[in-house]
Scaffold this motif. Sequence first.
Motif, mmCIF file in Angstrom:
data_model
loop_
_atom_site.group_PDB
_atom_site.id
_atom_site.type_symbol
_atom_site.label_atom_id
_atom_site.label_comp_id
_atom_site.label_asym_id
_atom_site.label_seq_id
_atom_site.Cartn_x
_atom_site.Cartn_y
_atom_site.Cartn_z
ATOM 1 N N MET A 1 43.685 44.346 44.716
ATOM 2 C CA MET A 1 42.552 44.555 43.814
ATOM 3 C C MET A 1 42.817 45.696 42.832
ATOM 4 O O MET A 1 42.201 45.774 41.786
ATOM 5 C CB MET A 1 41.286 44.844 44.638
ATOM 6 C CG MET A 1 40.877 43.720 45.577
ATOM 7 S SD MET A 1 40.533 42.191 44.681
ATOM 8 C CE MET A 1 39.072 42.673 43.803
ATOM 9 N N ASP A 86 38.966 34.823 38.578
ATOM 10 C CA ASP A 86 39.686 34.045 39.594
ATOM 11 C C ASP A 86 39.896 32.614 39.116
ATOM 12 O O ASP A 86 40.947 31.999 39.349
ATOM 13 C CB ASP A 86 38.890 34.071 40.895
ATOM 14 C CG ASP A 86 39.683 33.478 42.062
ATOM 15 O OD1 ASP A 86 40.935 33.458 41.963
ATOM 16 O OD2 ASP A 86 39.077 33.037 43.048
ATOM 17 N N LEU A 94 42.317 35.178 43.938
ATOM 18 C CA LEU A 94 41.388 36.231 44.354
ATOM 19 C C LEU A 94 40.535 35.760 45.530
ATOM 20 O O LEU A 94 40.265 36.518 46.472
ATOM 21 C CB LEU A 94 40.512 36.636 43.169
ATOM 22 C CG LEU A 94 41.266 37.215 41.958
ATOM 23 C CD1 LEU A 94 40.288 37.593 40.863
ATOM 24 C CD2 LEU A 94 42.081 38.437 42.379
ATOM 25 N N SER A 95 40.109 34.488 45.512
ATOM 26 C CA SER A 95 39.339 33.946 46.645
ATOM 27 C C SER A 95 40.223 33.839 47.875
ATOM 28 O O SER A 95 39.783 34.100 49.014
ATOM 29 C CB SER A 95 38.775 32.573 46.275
ATOM 30 O OG SER A 95 37.905 32.677 45.171
ATOM 31 N N LEU A 97 42.705 35.719 48.653
ATOM 32 C CA LEU A 97 42.947 37.038 49.246
ATOM 33 C C LEU A 97 41.755 37.522 50.064
ATOM 34 O O LEU A 97 41.889 38.396 50.917
ATOM 35 C CB LEU A 97 43.290 38.038 48.132
ATOM 36 C CG LEU A 97 44.653 37.844 47.451
ATOM 37 C CD1 LEU A 97 44.801 38.817 46.286
ATOM 38 C CD2 LEU A 97 45.788 38.064 48.448
ATOM 39 N N SER A 98 40.587 36.995 49.751
ATOM 40 C CA SER A 98 39.407 37.424 50.530
ATOM 41 C C SER A 98 39.163 36.555 51.780
ATOM 42 O O SER A 98 38.253 36.819 52.542
ATOM 43 C CB SER A 98 38.161 37.369 49.620
ATOM 44 O OG SER A 98 37.932 36.041 49.180
ATOM 45 N N ASP A 99 39.958 35.516 51.978
ATOM 46 C CA ASP A 99 39.801 34.649 53.152
ATOM 47 C C ASP A 99 40.468 35.276 54.390
ATOM 48 O O ASP A 99 41.340 36.148 54.262
ATOM 49 C CB ASP A 99 40.438 33.278 52.879
ATOM 50 C CG ASP A 99 39.658 32.502 51.822
ATOM 51 O OD1 ASP A 99 38.484 32.852 51.595
ATOM 52 O OD2 ASP A 99 40.235 31.572 51.201
ATOM 53 N N ASP A 100 40.025 34.795 55.573
ATOM 54 C CA ASP A 100 40.628 35.215 56.843
ATOM 55 C C ASP A 100 41.251 33.985 57.528
ATOM 56 O O ASP A 100 40.807 32.833 57.328
ATOM 57 C CB ASP A 100 39.572 35.838 57.763
ATOM 58 C CG ASP A 100 39.051 37.136 57.186
ATOM 59 O OD1 ASP A 100 39.841 37.868 56.526
ATOM 60 O OD2 ASP A 100 37.842 37.432 57.362
ATOM 61 N N ARG A 118 49.479 34.925 51.619
ATOM 62 C CA ARG A 118 48.758 36.049 50.992
ATOM 63 C C ARG A 118 49.649 36.776 49.992
ATOM 64 O O ARG A 118 49.202 37.228 48.935
ATOM 65 C CB ARG A 118 48.260 37.014 52.079
ATOM 66 C CG ARG A 118 47.077 36.479 52.883
ATOM 67 C CD ARG A 118 46.619 37.513 53.911
ATOM 68 N NE ARG A 118 46.206 38.754 53.302
ATOM 69 C CZ ARG A 118 44.989 38.992 52.826
ATOM 70 N NH1 ARG A 118 44.048 38.054 52.868
ATOM 71 N NH2 ARG A 118 44.689 40.149 52.285
#
Length: 823
Positions: A1, A86, A94-95, A97-100, A118
């Motif tokens: 980020m 994004d 960007l989405s 990178l925010s996932d698990d 990632r």
Amino acid sequence: MRHIRWPLRLTWAGLWAERLSRAFWPLWTVLLLALSALAFGAQDVLPLEAAWAGLVAIALGSLAALVFGFRRFRRPRRAEALARLDASLPGQPLSALSDDLAIGGSDPAALAVWQAHRARMAARAATARPVRPALDLAPRDPFGLRFLALTALVMALMFGSLWRVASVTGLGANPAEAMMNGPSWEAWAQPPLHTGKPALYLNDQPAGTLELPRGTRVQVRLYGEVGALTLSETVSAATTPPPASDLAQNFEVLQDGALAINGTGGREWQVVALKDRAPTITSDGKITRERDGKMKLPFAAEDDFAIAGGTATVTLDMAALDRRYGLEIEPESRPALVLDLPLPISGNRAKFEDALIEDVSQHAYANLPVQVRLEVKDAQGQTGAAAPLSLILPGKRFFDPLAAAIIELRRDLLWNRANAPRSAQIFKAITHLPDDLTRDEKTFARLKTAIARLDKAKGTLTPEARDDLAKELWEIALLVEEGDLASARERLDRAQERLNEAIRNGADPAEIQALMDELRAATDDYMRLLAQEMERNPDGAEADAGEQMEVTGDQIQEMMDEIQRLMEEGKMAEAAQAMAMLQQLLQNLQMTEGGGGSGGPQMPGMKGLQETLRDQQGLSDEAFRNLQKGAPSEAPNEGEGGGQQQDGQAQNGQEEGAQSLADRQQQLRDRLDGLNQGPLPGAGTERGSEGREALDEAERRMQEAERALREGDLSGALDRQAEAMDAMRDGMRALGEAQAEADRQEAEGEGGERLAERETARDPLGREPGDNGRRIGSDRNLLQGQDVERRAQDLLNEIRRRAGEQNRSDSERDYLKRLLDLF
């Protein structure tokens, strides 16, 4: 980020711009249209009701657009900017990178794949760039109103003025309503046009003393109820002034007095009427005759505003006339000679100095006692005059006896036509035995024709015929005086005769200088012809050398300088003796080789340039000494012969000393001008033209030095004198090179026989003796080409540097100056 921080911020700012423009474009469209209308001055030309209606419409439109904007506007959030950014990237990193990781968190292989995914998404996110906002408003503004408003604003900026927007504050009540709100007034004062002063807005002038030129027109306007404001004034001297309560009043300021606007918000001034003084003109009376016979009369004029014109009126001074011969009878009635005075083309005409230069040689009053009355006037018609000047009206003087006689009889005809029989009789007596009377048969024939016309019409000579005959006699006298002689020997004889007449009859310095210049030019031509004859016939010249008297060009130049000096000092008897000696020398003239200091005869013009340069150096040294002393002193008298200076007594006062230095500088400039106009080497060649241009530059620098001396600026004068001497040296160097080139070309054309003799003739040591013994040695094994010029320039620069050092002894500096004069 961290890598997408700035792209995210810029994308977010773009969202703000996009939503603001979409929501509020109607608002700024209305505001731009309103600003354009106000800048064009619509509020000043529309009726008050229409102007107010427009302002109300603008206010309502702006309010409606503002409400519309707030209702349509939605504040952009950071998440929206992040989503837009994004979406602009492939795979929406960007989405990602925010996932698990949902499953397989304990599987090493799954974790490795997840980390690689990632990393790949992070690499894509690092390439993020700001997303451009979508500012396209065409779907929301199909009629292009925003462009219409922008175009109107641009036109208003080009052809209108934003300052006119401020006039909207003046949209108040009309005059009828102003009476209800209270009285007001305006007043202006317009000075006469010839004063050049601007108009005054009296509302901006504080109460108290007010100075106005006499004739200023005052306009007053009163607003409000009649009688609420009144005007009282005592400056117009009106016997029946209008009612004090008139709303519009105009008058002129003719005298000192009071001007008051009485009532609420009024004001009072004590007016001082400035009188337009009459112009003045003065002259020191030092009228002079120029070389060509023109009259030069200096004057100084002054006015409080500007001089509009001026004249010089010339009338005969009957009391001072010598009423003999043709002037014994009463003169015919003739209008006064009126000459217009010169005025500055640009600049200040309120105070200036100038000189009236006019050729009146052909007028009937030329060389007669007259009175000159100088008068000037201003735009008001007021005149100012100087005291009458009693003087001899300068005109061209004739030194040839026949030309002088023709001019005198011409004057008698112009004096009175009754002199025609007497003039015809004298003309017949003069031309009875015409032997040696004139050298030009055509001129003598014209004179005989003019005499016949005069003899035929002497009883019925009309003014027109008299004027035609006077014009013809003037042209004949000029031909007799100046001639159109083709022979160098005849030109020399004529110059000698004219100078002899000047010695016998007296002449002023300008005439002496002109006659000496003519004699020098004629002598130069004759000497050049003799030198060419000697080159064509060297054997005959050597055979006659023992029978003739030898004289060098330098000796002739020195004798002419001595004659000029004696004439300027008023020693006419000694000048006549020296002139007789010069004539005897010229009759037996033979140019000797080496007499001029070079391989052939040196032109007297080059000798004069050396003397002028030496005298300029002396004048510069004296100015430097005066600068060191802190005050200029009177310069010693300057001799024209060899540039020598005699000791003189110092004048008292700084101004007289500076004036003397300036006069000497002017004499040097005039001398250089005469030399530059005379014969110099290199005529028609490039180096000769460069030399003359350098001498012209030296003249300009001398003129600037003269101006600085007259203004007391010794430091500036020294700088200009140094520049003048440098220009003179450059010019003399160029002329010397042109002469050397001419000598070289003549030597190359002498023929093979003389060249062979020069190659075979050697002294006992095997050296070349030079050209006919005029120089020792030869140019062999010496510097050649550019090396010679560079070395010579280095030596000259070193000599100039040492000559300019004031701490060196006088004997050493004199020696260095002599070296500079020679080279």
